[in-house]
Each structure stands twice: as structure tokens, then as C-alpha cells.
Design a protein around this motif. Structure first.
Motif, mmCIF file in Angstrom:
data_model
loop_
_atom_site.group_PDB
_atom_site.id
_atom_site.type_symbol
_atom_site.label_atom_id
_atom_site.label_comp_id
_atom_site.label_asym_id
_atom_site.label_seq_id
_atom_site.Cartn_x
_atom_site.Cartn_y
_atom_site.Cartn_z
ATOM 1 N N HIS A 162 -69.067 79.100 -27.638
ATOM 2 C CA HIS A 162 -68.061 79.296 -28.687
ATOM 3 C C HIS A 162 -66.691 78.877 -28.178
ATOM 4 O O HIS A 162 -66.448 78.800 -26.969
ATOM 5 N N THR A 163 -65.775 78.625 -29.121
ATOM 6 C CA THR A 163 -64.407 78.252 -28.767
ATOM 7 C C THR A 163 -63.414 79.048 -29.614
ATOM 8 O O THR A 163 -63.795 79.688 -30.599
ATOM 9 N N ASP A 164 -62.130 78.972 -29.228
ATOM 10 C CA ASP A 164 -61.100 79.487 -30.121
ATOM 11 C C ASP A 164 -60.834 78.428 -31.191
ATOM 12 O O ASP A 164 -61.544 77.418 -31.262
ATOM 13 N N PRO A 232 -58.797 83.985 -25.665
ATOM 14 C CA PRO A 232 -59.912 83.969 -24.704
ATOM 15 C C PRO A 232 -61.135 84.744 -25.172
ATOM 16 O O PRO A 232 -62.249 84.478 -24.710
ATOM 17 N N VAL A 233 -60.954 85.712 -26.099
ATOM 18 C CA VAL A 233 -62.105 86.479 -26.592
ATOM 19 C C VAL A 233 -63.117 85.564 -27.285
ATOM 20 O O VAL A 233 -64.336 85.778 -27.198
ATOM 21 N N ASN A 234 -62.613 84.544 -27.971
ATOM 22 C CA ASN A 234 -63.505 83.631 -28.689
ATOM 23 C C ASN A 234 -64.021 82.490 -27.812
ATOM 24 O O ASN A 234 -64.969 81.803 -28.201
ATOM 25 N N ARG A 235 -63.419 82.285 -26.650
ATOM 26 C CA ARG A 235 -63.924 81.267 -25.725
ATOM 27 C C ARG A 235 -64.993 81.936 -24.860
ATOM 28 O O ARG A 235 -64.746 82.342 -23.725
ATOM 29 N N ARG A 236 -66.188 82.007 -25.400
ATOM 30 C CA ARG A 236 -67.180 82.901 -24.808
ATOM 31 C C ARG A 236 -68.583 82.290 -24.844
ATOM 32 O O ARG A 236 -68.826 81.260 -25.477
ATOM 33 N N ILE A 237 -69.487 83.018 -24.192
ATOM 34 C CA ILE A 237 -70.916 82.728 -24.247
ATOM 35 C C ILE A 237 -71.629 83.943 -24.825
ATOM 36 O O ILE A 237 -71.421 85.077 -24.367
ATOM 37 N N ASP A 238 -72.447 83.728 -25.847
ATOM 38 C CA ASP A 238 -73.341 84.759 -26.383
ATOM 39 C C ASP A 238 -74.766 84.400 -25.986
ATOM 40 O O ASP A 238 -75.130 83.216 -25.941
#
Length: 261
Positions: A162-164, A232-238
Motif C-alpha cells: 500500500h501507499t499514501d 507513513p500509516v498508509n505506506r504499509r504491508i498487509d
């Protein structure tokens, strides 16, 4: 005159007898039709009861799979927390979220810092100690002896990038969708290199792990910004877990198909 009167009476009696015979015949037809209808109706009810019971059985199995997935996620989270790796769970959708405290990407980057690499290796090792018992090809060791009922219940695990919502300004990636896919691939390869997760297969004999990228399209709840935001919360791995659907016996499948007609 008397003979004519007697003739008329005979004709009237014959007419009444014909009508009575016709009514008797119609009544007999009606009774036969009613009996046939009742028998068909009872048969339909019995078939519907069988279909309903089969459907209830399927629902119970699906609910059980959801419960298995929830317990699986909670177990992974608990072990990771003991290793000081904080993750978030969405048990309803089967998602293990690697927060920025666990894995951090800089804006427009896919490169992992040393801390993120270490955390991914730990996450990979933890999953390697738990997930194989849920695959269709569990290892023949003591770890899975008491989890035989979980065999084959795990169908797929998606490493999701995911990205911002900041527009892409790097020549290396076309857009945020491309960036998110590359982040997923980076995380996936690092986890696979540190474990035997790539050897896991589902009931169809297919690899369980794969990757997907969603760009900025699936922000964390509360972080759906209307303006471009370096978040940074949205620059993540799920990591999303998909359970195998419950299998049906031939008898159950026939009942369901018959009920759908």
C-alpha cells in the motif's frame, strides 16, 4: 298417455344417472389429483429440509473456518508481540497489518531499512512455525501432531503493498499502484528467503503465498485523506489470510443441486 309419461320418467332418470356418474368421475379425478399434489408437496418439503440441513452444515463449516482464522491471527500476533513486534489485526477480513512500527517505507521508496528487514525475518520465522500445519502439505513433525484438524484449511496468503496518496514523483515507478506492488514484492522476497513458506501448498496443490498491490486505494480507517498527505500509516504491508471453502460430499452436492432446481 301413461306410456308417454313412463318414457319421460325413464329418460329423466337416465339423465340423472349420467350426471351422477360424471360427477362421481370428476370427484374421483379430483381426489387422485389432490392425493398426488399432497404426495408431491410432502416430497418437496422433505427435499427442502435436506437442502436446508445441508446449507446449515455448510454455514457451520464456514463459520468454523472463520474461527480457525481468527485463532490463527491471534496466535501469530501474540508470538510477534513477545518479540516486540507490534502488528494490528482485522479478524473480520483476515488481515495481519504490519504497522510502520514493524515495517517502514520512506515516501516513494521500496527499500527496507535494517530494522524492517530484521522484523520481516522474525515475522517470517514465526509464520513458518505456525502456518505449515494449516497447509495441505503439513510437515511430518511434532509441531502439527495436535493440529491435524487444521490440515488444508488455509488456501491463500497475500502479501499486500500500500501507499499514501501523494502522487508519484519518481522516475522508477509509473504510479502508486506500481510502487505498492514493488513494496509487496520486496517484502515477499525477503520473507521467502528467510523461511520455507514458499513450500506451502493449498488443497489444489498451488503455492499459498502470493503478492498484490493496491496503491493508495485502501487507506487505513481514519487515514483517508482528501489532500495529498505524506502518511507513513498508509505506506504499509498487509498480510491477508484466505481460508479454503469447506468441501462437500457427492451426496451433499446432489442435494444442493436438486434443491436449486
Amino acid at each position: 298417455m301413461s306410456e308417454q309419461h313412463d318414457l319421460l320418467e325413464d329418460e329423466g332418470a337416465g339423465y340423472l344417472i349420467s350426471v351422477a356418474d360424471m360427477m362421481s368421475g370428476l370427484l374421483l379425478v379430483f381426489i387422485i389429483t389432490l392425493v398426488a399434489f399432497i404426495l408431491n408437496f410432502q416430497d418437496a418439503i422433505q427435499k427442502q429440509e435436506k437442502v436446508t440441513e445441508t446449507q446449515k452444515s455448510i454455514v457451520r463449516k464456514l463459520t468454523n473456518r472463520e474461527q480457525i482464522r481468527k485463532q490463527l491471527l491471534l496466535e501469530i500476533q501474540s508470538v510477534l508481540e513477545s518479540q516486540d513486534i507490534i502488528v494490528e489485526l482485522d479478524t473480520e477480513h483476515g488481515v495481519l497489518r504490519l504497522t510502520e512500527q514493524a515495517v517502514l517505507f520512506n515516501s516513494s521508496e521500496v527499500t527496507l531499512n535494517e530494522s524492517s528487514k530484521t522484523n520481516l525475518e522474525i515475522i517470517s520465522m514465526v509464520m513458518s512455525s505456525i502456518l505449515p500445519c494449516y497447509a495441505a502439505n503439513p510437515p511430518d513433525n511434532s509441531l502439527c501432531v495436535h493440529k491435524t484438524e487444521f490440515k488444508g484449511t488455509l488456501d491463500s496468503v497475500f502479501v499486500e503493498g500500500h501507499t499514501d496518496n501523494v502522487p508519484m514523483n519518481s522516475w522508477r515507478y509509473k504510479d502508486n499502484w506500481d510502487l505498492s506492488a514493488q513494496r509487496a514484492i520486496t517484502a515477499y522476497r525477503h520473507m521467502m528467503n528467510a523461511s520455507t513458506l514458499s513450500e506451502m501448498a493449498n488443497t489444489s496443490g498451488q503455492p499459498i503465498f502470493s503478492v498484490s498491490g493496491y496503491g493508495e486505494g485502501r487507506p487505513v480507517v481514519g487515514h483517508a485523506h482528501t489532500e495529498p498527505t505524506n502518511d507513513p500509516v498508509n505506506r504499509r504491508i498487509d498480510i491477508r489470510f484466505i481460508m479454503s471453502p469447506p468441501s462437500l460430499t457427492e451426496a451433499q452436492r446432489s442435494i444442493v443441486e436438486a434443491g436449486a432446481r
